[in-house]
Scaffold this active site. Structure first.
Site, PDB file in Angstrom:
ATOM      1  CD  GLU A  97      -3.096  -0.491   0.026  1.00 20.76           C
ATOM      2  OE1 GLU A  97      -3.095  -0.210  -1.192  1.00 20.76           O
ATOM      3  OE2 GLU A  97      -3.716  -1.454   0.499  1.00 20.76           O
TER       4      GLU A  97
ATOM      5  CB  THR B 216       4.667   0.209  -2.430  1.00 23.24           C
ATOM      6  OG1 THR B 216       3.501  -0.539  -2.805  1.00 23.24           O
ATOM      7  CG2 THR B 216       5.032  -0.127  -0.992  1.00 23.24           C
TER       8      THR B 216
ATOM      9  CB  SER C 177     -23.605   7.040 -14.903  1.00 27.43           C
ATOM     10  OG  SER C 177     -23.684   6.187 -13.782  1.00 27.43           O
TER      11      SER C 177
ATOM     12  N   GLY D  62     -16.265   4.973  -3.734  1.00 29.61           N
ATOM     13  CA  GLY D  62     -15.713   5.664  -2.565  1.00 29.61           C
ATOM     14  C   GLY D  62     -15.350   4.728  -1.436  1.00 29.61           C
TER      15      GLY D  62
ATOM     16  CB  SER E 134     -15.509   2.857  -7.954  1.00 32.51           C
ATOM     17  OG  SER E 134     -15.164   4.069  -7.319  1.00 32.51           O
TER      18      SER E 134
ATOM     19  CG  ASP F  46      -6.118   2.051  -7.653  1.00 28.55           C
ATOM     20  OD1 ASP F  46      -5.557   1.275  -6.868  1.00 28.55           O
ATOM     21  OD2 ASP F  46      -6.466   3.211  -7.351  1.00 28.55           O
TER      22      ASP F  46
END
Ligand code: GLA
Length: 394
Positions: A48, A50, A82, A135, A140, A185
């Site tokens: 995390e 990194t 959306s 969130g 997401s 991500d």
């Protein structure tokens, strides 16, 4: 089995999800899309903060995806809709795209479109639909940018590799939306494969699919979404990033990745910078330790304590945990989980718990009881097995 909240068993199949997005696109734009693409959120097993320190990460893809139905246009307009929003279509000329314009959720797909604007002079319509909790620290935003990036690659830029798409999606977040993220991500969403964790060296861009057959070992990852706020464009994430850069500069290295022994850190005479650097150095070591355990085909339960050590480091040295995340980790481990840690950017969001499948319900109950006792809002829990990366569907 999902203890409550988000039913992973109830997630639509790719066929069902594709049909739903196709239909919604046709309703909204009066024409068929050219296809539907899906990209997952992620949960990081270890590694995390990194990624922007040139270090190592080890995420898995969630079964939850964002779907993008996409069709090119001829009028030079961008139209973005959306199924989760208020139903309004965000529409503007492709020449009007600029950082911050459009803003909000539409900025993420718009940033990807902007990155390929010379190939999309006629414009494009996009309709998105998602199961990825927003969130919650489960990416997401990457699921959104990566579904659109893969779609546009297939339609107008076939020479781009998935590694190129990671960059395209990251640039959309960094330069268009203004969130200074690394590549964790986007890499997870585009490069993960079913039954594996993705070992990524973010400096060399080297990847390895590390087998993580949790089901065969009678294990699962229980994700606990604390429901507490989390957004990257806010200050805390950027502050940590700057502190890491300062620590690296004072240590005379290009990035904290280049420090492999905490013994060298005390020359940092600033306690905050020392803590930040110590987290990154020890976290990179934890990624390598977890990968070694998994490569060794030993019982994956052995990674549990390393995950919990990672949480302690994020709590005490990186200082990005919250009382809810700490309570979750404590209650889960107290109820017999093998390990647990907060995930993602921090300051709220989710924790991940490594647990025996037949104990997951008990552990989820223990976390819920602890939250009720402390007066925190009830968390949502769901179970996860390492799932597929971005793909065209059906
Ligand atoms: C967020 C960012 C990633 C990474 C994580 C922390 O998810 O988008 O790039 O820095 O936080 O590991």
């Amino acid at each position: 089995m999902s203890a409550d909240g988000l039913p992973t068993d109830g997630l639509p199949t790719d066929d069902v999800a594709a049909a739903r997005a196709h239909r919604a696109f046709t309703d909204r734009f009066g024409a068929d899309p050219e296809g539907v693409w899906a990209a997952p959120g992620r949960v990081n097993v270890i590694g995390e903060h990194t990624d922007y320190n040139d270090g190592y990460v080890l995420p898995v893809a969630l079964p939850h995806t964002t779907r993008a139905a996409v069709g090119r246009r001829t009028d030079g307009q961008i139209a973005l809709a959306s199924l989760q929003g208020d139903g309004a279509v965000v529409e503007l000329g492709i020449d009007e795209l600029a950082p911050g314009r459009p803003h909000g959720w539409a900025g993420y797909p718009a940033g990807v479109i902007e990155g390929l604007r010379e190939r999309l002079a006629g414009g494009v319509s996009v309709l998105v639909d998602t199961d990825v909790p927003v969130g919650a620290g489960l990416s997401s935003s990457a699921a959104l940018t990566c579904s659109v990036a893969l779609a546009l690659r297939d339609l107008v830029a076939p020479e781009l590799t998935r590694i190129d798409l990671v960059e395209l999606a990251r640039r959309s977040e960094n330069h268009f939306v203004g969130a200074p993220t690394g590549i964790l991500d986007q890499s997870a969403s585009l490069l993960c494969t079913t039954g594996h964790a993705l070992f990524l060296d973010t400096r060399e861009r080297r990847t390895e699919q590390v087998p993580l057959d949790l089901a065969a070992a009678g294990l699962e990852l229980l994700v606990v979404d604390t429901g507490t706020s989390h957004t990257h464009a806010d200050g805390g994430y950027g502050d940590r990033r700057r502190e890491c850069e300062q620590a690296a500069a004072r240590l005379g290295v290009p990035a904290l990745r280049d420090v492999t022994d905490v013994a060298g850190l005390p020359v940092l005479d600033d306690d905050v910078l020392l803590r930040r650097a110590r987290h990154i150095v020890t976290e990179n070591a934890r990624v390598l330790q977890v990968v070694a355990i998994l490569r060794g085909a030993t019982d994956p339960r052995a990674i549990g304590p390393v995950l919990t050590e990672g949480h302690v480091s994020l709590r005490d040295d990186f200082q990005i945990s919250t009382v809810e995340l700490d309570a979750c980790v404590d209650a889960a481990v107290g109820a017999g989980a093998h390990g647990a840690r907060m995930v993602g950017g921090g300051f709220g969001g989710s924790a991940v718990v490594l647990v025996d499948r037949d104990r997951a319900g008990l552990v989820a109950d223990a976390v819920r009881e602890r939250f009720a006792r402390e007066g925190y809002a009830a968390p949502r829990t769901f179970d996860v097995l390492p799932s597929a990366g971005a793909r065209r569907i059906p």
